[in-house]
Motif scaffolding. Sequence first.
Motif, PDB file in Angstrom:
ATOM      1  N   ASP A   9      19.008  11.553  -8.834  1.00  0.00           N
ATOM      2  CA  ASP A   9      19.844  10.239  -8.476  1.00  0.00           C
ATOM      3  C   ASP A   9      18.825   9.249  -8.321  1.00  0.00           C
ATOM      4  O   ASP A   9      19.338   8.223  -8.687  1.00  0.00           O
ATOM      5  N   TYR A  10      17.566   9.339  -8.192  1.00  0.00           N
ATOM      6  CA  TYR A  10      16.656   8.218  -8.076  1.00  0.00           C
ATOM      7  C   TYR A  10      16.350   7.732  -9.253  1.00  0.00           C
ATOM      8  O   TYR A  10      16.136   6.353  -9.547  1.00  0.00           O
ATOM      9  N   SER A  11      16.363   8.523 -10.297  1.00  0.00           N
ATOM     10  CA  SER A  11      15.933   8.199 -11.509  1.00  0.00           C
ATOM     11  C   SER A  11      17.224   7.388 -12.335  1.00  0.00           C
ATOM     12  O   SER A  11      16.913   6.065 -12.883  1.00  0.00           O
ATOM     13  N   ALA A  12      18.465   7.604 -12.088  1.00  0.00           N
ATOM     14  CA  ALA A  12      19.495   6.727 -12.370  1.00  0.00           C
ATOM     15  C   ALA A  12      19.641   5.494 -11.720  1.00  0.00           C
ATOM     16  O   ALA A  12      19.996   4.350 -12.168  1.00  0.00           O
ATOM     17  N   LEU A  13      19.372   5.430 -10.154  1.00  0.00           N
ATOM     18  CA  LEU A  13      19.279   4.142  -9.697  1.00  0.00           C
ATOM     19  C   LEU A  13      18.285   3.368 -10.025  1.00  0.00           C
ATOM     20  O   LEU A  13      18.561   2.019 -10.472  1.00  0.00           O
ATOM     21  N   ALA A  14      17.035   3.603 -10.553  1.00  0.00           N
ATOM     22  CA  ALA A  14      16.026   3.005 -11.222  1.00  0.00           C
ATOM     23  C   ALA A  14      16.260   2.443 -12.584  1.00  0.00           C
ATOM     24  O   ALA A  14      16.072   1.425 -12.877  1.00  0.00           O
ATOM     25  N   ALA A  15      16.744   3.535 -13.325  1.00  0.00           N
ATOM     26  CA  ALA A  15      17.333   2.811 -14.691  1.00  0.00           C
ATOM     27  C   ALA A  15      18.291   1.933 -14.640  1.00  0.00           C
ATOM     28  O   ALA A  15      18.120   1.000 -15.602  1.00  0.00           O
ATOM     29  N   ALA A  16      19.087   1.813 -13.567  1.00  0.00           N
ATOM     30  CA  ALA A  16      20.044   0.731 -13.796  1.00  0.00           C
ATOM     31  C   ALA A  16      19.389  -0.440 -13.186  1.00  0.00           C
ATOM     32  O   ALA A  16      20.036  -1.540 -13.587  1.00  0.00           O
ATOM     33  N   GLY A  17      18.393  -0.692 -12.385  1.00  0.00           N
ATOM     34  CA  GLY A  17      18.000  -1.794 -11.695  1.00  0.00           C
ATOM     35  C   GLY A  17      16.783  -2.263 -11.880  1.00  0.00           C
ATOM     36  O   GLY A  17      16.492  -3.489 -11.886  1.00  0.00           O
ATOM     37  N   ALA A  18      15.788  -1.333 -12.335  1.00  0.00           N
ATOM     38  CA  ALA A  18      14.319  -1.747 -12.390  1.00  0.00           C
ATOM     39  C   ALA A  18      13.871  -2.742 -13.284  1.00  0.00           C
ATOM     40  O   ALA A  18      14.625  -2.499 -14.432  1.00  0.00           O
ATOM     41  N   MET A  19      13.160  -3.839 -12.772  1.00  0.00           N
ATOM     42  CA  MET A  19      12.509  -4.429 -13.666  1.00  0.00           C
ATOM     43  C   MET A  19      11.229  -4.565 -13.993  1.00  0.00           C
ATOM     44  O   MET A  19      10.520  -5.088 -14.703  1.00  0.00           O
ATOM     45  N   THR A  20      10.277  -3.610 -13.007  1.00  0.00           N
ATOM     46  CA  THR A  20       9.063  -3.266 -13.373  1.00  0.00           C
ATOM     47  C   THR A  20       9.277  -1.904 -13.830  1.00  0.00           C
ATOM     48  O   THR A  20      10.262  -1.236 -13.855  1.00  0.00           O
ATOM     49  N   ARG A  41      10.455 -19.025 -12.857  1.00  0.00           N
ATOM     50  CA  ARG A  41      11.813 -18.595 -13.377  1.00  0.00           C
ATOM     51  C   ARG A  41      11.653 -17.105 -13.832  1.00  0.00           C
ATOM     52  O   ARG A  41      10.776 -16.670 -14.641  1.00  0.00           O
ATOM     53  N   LEU A  42      12.515 -16.390 -13.422  1.00  0.00           N
ATOM     54  CA  LEU A  42      12.716 -14.746 -13.699  1.00  0.00           C
ATOM     55  C   LEU A  42      13.383 -14.800 -15.257  1.00  0.00           C
ATOM     56  O   LEU A  42      14.337 -15.406 -15.325  1.00  0.00           O
ATOM     57  N   GLU A  43      12.802 -13.934 -16.031  1.00  0.00           N
ATOM     58  CA  GLU A  43      13.359 -13.980 -17.268  1.00  0.00           C
ATOM     59  C   GLU A  43      13.785 -12.213 -17.623  1.00  0.00           C
ATOM     60  O   GLU A  43      14.201 -12.251 -18.635  1.00  0.00           O
ATOM     61  N   ALA A  44      13.276 -11.534 -16.739  1.00  0.00           N
ATOM     62  CA  ALA A  44      13.567 -10.196 -16.848  1.00  0.00           C
ATOM     63  C   ALA A  44      15.106  -9.799 -16.614  1.00  0.00           C
ATOM     64  O   ALA A  44      15.728 -10.216 -15.934  1.00  0.00           O
ATOM     65  N   GLN A  45      15.507  -8.714 -17.149  1.00  0.00           N
ATOM     66  CA  GLN A  45      16.901  -8.460 -17.013  1.00  0.00           C
ATOM     67  C   GLN A  45      16.890  -6.734 -16.006  1.00  0.00           C
ATOM     68  O   GLN A  45      16.058  -6.096 -16.324  1.00  0.00           O
ATOM     69  N   PRO A  46      17.728  -6.709 -15.228  1.00  0.00           N
ATOM     70  CA  PRO A  46      17.711  -5.291 -14.564  1.00  0.00           C
ATOM     71  C   PRO A  46      17.979  -4.200 -15.350  1.00  0.00           C
ATOM     72  O   PRO A  46      18.661  -4.392 -16.357  1.00  0.00           O
ATOM     73  N   GLY A  47      17.120  -3.309 -15.040  1.00  0.00           N
ATOM     74  CA  GLY A  47      17.192  -2.060 -15.821  1.00  0.00           C
ATOM     75  C   GLY A  47      16.425  -1.993 -17.165  1.00  0.00           C
ATOM     76  O   GLY A  47      16.312  -1.248 -17.904  1.00  0.00           O
ATOM     77  N   SER A  48      15.407  -3.210 -17.254  1.00  0.00           N
ATOM     78  CA  SER A  48      14.682  -3.416 -18.314  1.00  0.00           C
ATOM     79  C   SER A  48      13.215  -2.588 -18.283  1.00  0.00           C
ATOM     80  O   SER A  48      12.294  -2.532 -19.049  1.00  0.00           O
ATOM     81  N   GLY A  49      13.056  -2.131 -16.893  1.00  0.00           N
ATOM     82  CA  GLY A  49      11.709  -1.461 -16.627  1.00  0.00           C
ATOM     83  C   GLY A  49      12.018  -0.035 -17.379  1.00  0.00           C
ATOM     84  O   GLY A  49      13.117   0.429 -17.638  1.00  0.00           O
ATOM     85  N   ARG A  50      10.908   0.600 -17.645  1.00  0.00           N
ATOM     86  CA  ARG A  50      10.904   1.996 -18.097  1.00  0.00           C
ATOM     87  C   ARG A  50      10.078   3.073 -17.112  1.00  0.00           C
ATOM     88  O   ARG A  50       9.212   2.734 -16.361  1.00  0.00           O
ATOM     89  N   TRP A  51      10.657   4.192 -17.123  1.00  0.00           N
ATOM     90  CA  TRP A  51       9.801   5.369 -16.331  1.00  0.00           C
ATOM     91  C   TRP A  51       8.599   5.522 -16.936  1.00  0.00           C
ATOM     92  O   TRP A  51       8.566   5.758 -18.246  1.00  0.00           O
ATOM     93  N   LEU A  52       7.616   5.693 -16.128  1.00  0.00           N
ATOM     94  CA  LEU A  52       6.300   6.159 -16.482  1.00  0.00           C
ATOM     95  C   LEU A  52       5.902   7.607 -16.081  1.00  0.00           C
ATOM     96  O   LEU A  52       6.308   8.200 -15.160  1.00  0.00           O
ATOM     97  N   ASN A  53       5.556   8.425 -17.337  1.00  0.00           N
ATOM     98  CA  ASN A  53       5.130   9.849 -17.263  1.00  0.00           C
ATOM     99  C   ASN A  53       3.508   9.795 -16.591  1.00  0.00           C
ATOM    100  O   ASN A  53       2.788   9.046 -17.205  1.00  0.00           O
ATOM    101  N   MET A  54       3.680  10.496 -15.575  1.00  0.00           N
ATOM    102  CA  MET A  54       2.152  10.512 -15.120  1.00  0.00           C
ATOM    103  C   MET A  54       1.488  11.511 -15.776  1.00  0.00           C
ATOM    104  O   MET A  54       1.832  12.775 -15.617  1.00  0.00           O
ATOM    105  N   SER A  55       0.537  11.262 -16.287  1.00  0.00           N
ATOM    106  CA  SER A  55      -0.601  12.536 -16.914  1.00  0.00           C
ATOM    107  C   SER A  55      -1.182  13.058 -15.852  1.00  0.00           C
ATOM    108  O   SER A  55      -1.355  12.759 -14.639  1.00  0.00           O
ATOM    109  N   SER A  56      -1.833  14.287 -16.011  1.00  0.00           N
ATOM    110  CA  SER A  56      -2.618  14.933 -15.040  1.00  0.00           C
ATOM    111  C   SER A  56      -3.731  13.917 -14.385  1.00  0.00           C
ATOM    112  O   SER A  56      -4.284  13.335 -15.159  1.00  0.00           O
ATOM    113  N   PRO A  57      -3.505  13.622 -13.103  1.00  0.00           N
ATOM    114  CA  PRO A  57      -4.185  12.532 -12.517  1.00  0.00           C
ATOM    115  C   PRO A  57      -5.620  12.803 -12.593  1.00  0.00           C
ATOM    116  O   PRO A  57      -6.181  13.991 -12.831  1.00  0.00           O
ATOM    117  N   GLY A  58      -6.522  11.878 -12.531  1.00  0.00           N
ATOM    118  CA  GLY A  58      -7.930  11.953 -12.827  1.00  0.00           C
ATOM    119  C   GLY A  58      -8.705  10.669 -13.521  1.00  0.00           C
ATOM    120  O   GLY A  58      -8.026   9.730 -13.897  1.00  0.00           O
TER     121      GLY A  58
END
Length: 460
Positions: free
Chosen positions: A112-123, A443-460
Amino acid sequence: MTPPTYDFVIRNGTLGDARGLAEGDIAVQNGRIAAIGLNLPKGKEEIDAKGQIVLPGGVDTHCHIEQMSGAGIMNADTFETATRSALFGGTTSTVSFAAQHPGMRIRDVLSDYSALAAAGAMTDYAFHMIVADTSGENIEDLNQAISEGHRSIKIFTTYDKVRLQDMEILATLRTAKEMGALVCVHAENDAMIREATARLLAEGRTAPKDHAASHPRLAEIEAVERMCRFSELTGARVMIFHISTIEGIAIVRNARARGVNIHAETCTHYLFQTEDILDRADGAKFLCSPPQRTQADQDALWAALGRELEIVTSDHAPYRMDESGKFRHGRDAPFPKIANGQPGLELRLPLLFDAMVSDGRKGIAQFVELTSSGPARIFGLKTKGDLITGKDADLVIWDPERCHTLPDALHDNVGYNPFAGQELRGFPHTVVRRGEIVVRDGRLEAQPGSGRWLNMSSPG
C-alpha cells in the motif's frame, strides 16, 4: 567544434561533502556524477556556481508521510506535498514509515505505501517497516521484505496501538540480526509515561506545557538503556531515534565502549527548541514525543553531534492546526488528546546550515556528514550522500550569503511553520535529483511520481 560531453556541468563552485571542501567543477551524465575537477569539457547545459557552495542532496531518514498515527489521525502531508517541501529545502532522499497496525499483514502494508509513494513522491525514497504485530505470518513477511531490500525496521516501546512487548522485541531483533537489517527504536518507558500522565491529569494539569512532564526524562533513560542491553544480548544492529537527554547520550557512549552495535540520532527540534516553547499561547504547534528538554540537554546534544549522535533528522510529523489534525478532539483538549509532531522536512537543512556553516559552529564537512553522508551510509543507500564519481547526481547549490526570513507557512500541506520569523543566512536555490534539476531559483520543476524507490543494501 567539439560536441558537448556531459548533460550539464556546474562550474566554479566550492564543492563540499563529508571529506571537506575543494574548488572545482562537477559534471553530470545519465543521472550520475561523471567527473569532478577543473576545466572539465563542456556540458549541454552550464551552471555558473561562482561564489556558491555545491553539496550533496540531503538524506532525511526519519519522516512520517501519508501515515495514520496510532491515535487514528492522518498526517497532513501526502507523498506529493511532503516531498515537494523536502526538495525546496535541499533534501532529495527520504525514508518514511510503512506503518503496520495490529491485525495488518506486513506485506500488504508495504504494498500500500509503495503504491502511494510511486504515485506522488518527488524525492527518491525508502521505507522503515513499523512492526506492531509479530503474530501469524508476519515474521515470514518480514524476512521476505528484508530480502527484497527493505532493510530497516521500526519498533516502539510505548503507544497503545504499536508498542511491542519485550519478548516480541527480542524476536524482532533476532530476525534482524539473522537477515542483516537495522532496527530503529522509539525508546520510552510506557508505564512511566502512563503514570505521569494520569497524575498530571488528576491534578488538573492539562495544558500543552504539561506535556513535557508527562514524558519524564527517566522514561527515555530506562528504555534507551534496555534497548542497548537487548542489542548487546542479540547482537542486532540498533538505531535509537530522537535522543533528547544528556543521560541518553551517556548511555549510547557507554554501550559503544562495550562494543554494542548502537547508532543514535537527534532531531532539529531538540537542537533549536527547549521545553519552554510549550508554554506559548500556541504551544500545541510544538508538541512532540519525546518532548523538548532543557537548555543543558540542548547544549549536550550539540556537543554530541558527530560523536554519539551520528545523524540529525527532521522527524517530520505534520498535523494541521485544525480539526483534521492537532485539534481533532477540540481546541480545549487536554495535552494527551493533541496530535504530536511538527513539520520539519523543508527546514532541517537550512536551519543546520545557518547554525553549523554560517555561524561556524561545526563546519561544512560535519554538516554534510550529519545530514547526507552519514544517513546514506548507515541505512545502506549506497548511491547517495557524497560527491563521488558514480554516485547519483543529487546536488544542491547553496547561496551562503542569502539572508532569508522564514515565512509563516512552507511548501508542505501543514499551514504553519514552527520557525516562522527566524532569519537564516545561507539557503539552497538550485536542487538536482539524479541529474534532473527539480528546483530552479525557487520554482519546482519536478513531477509527482518522479521519485524512485531505493533498495537498502546490507547497512554498514
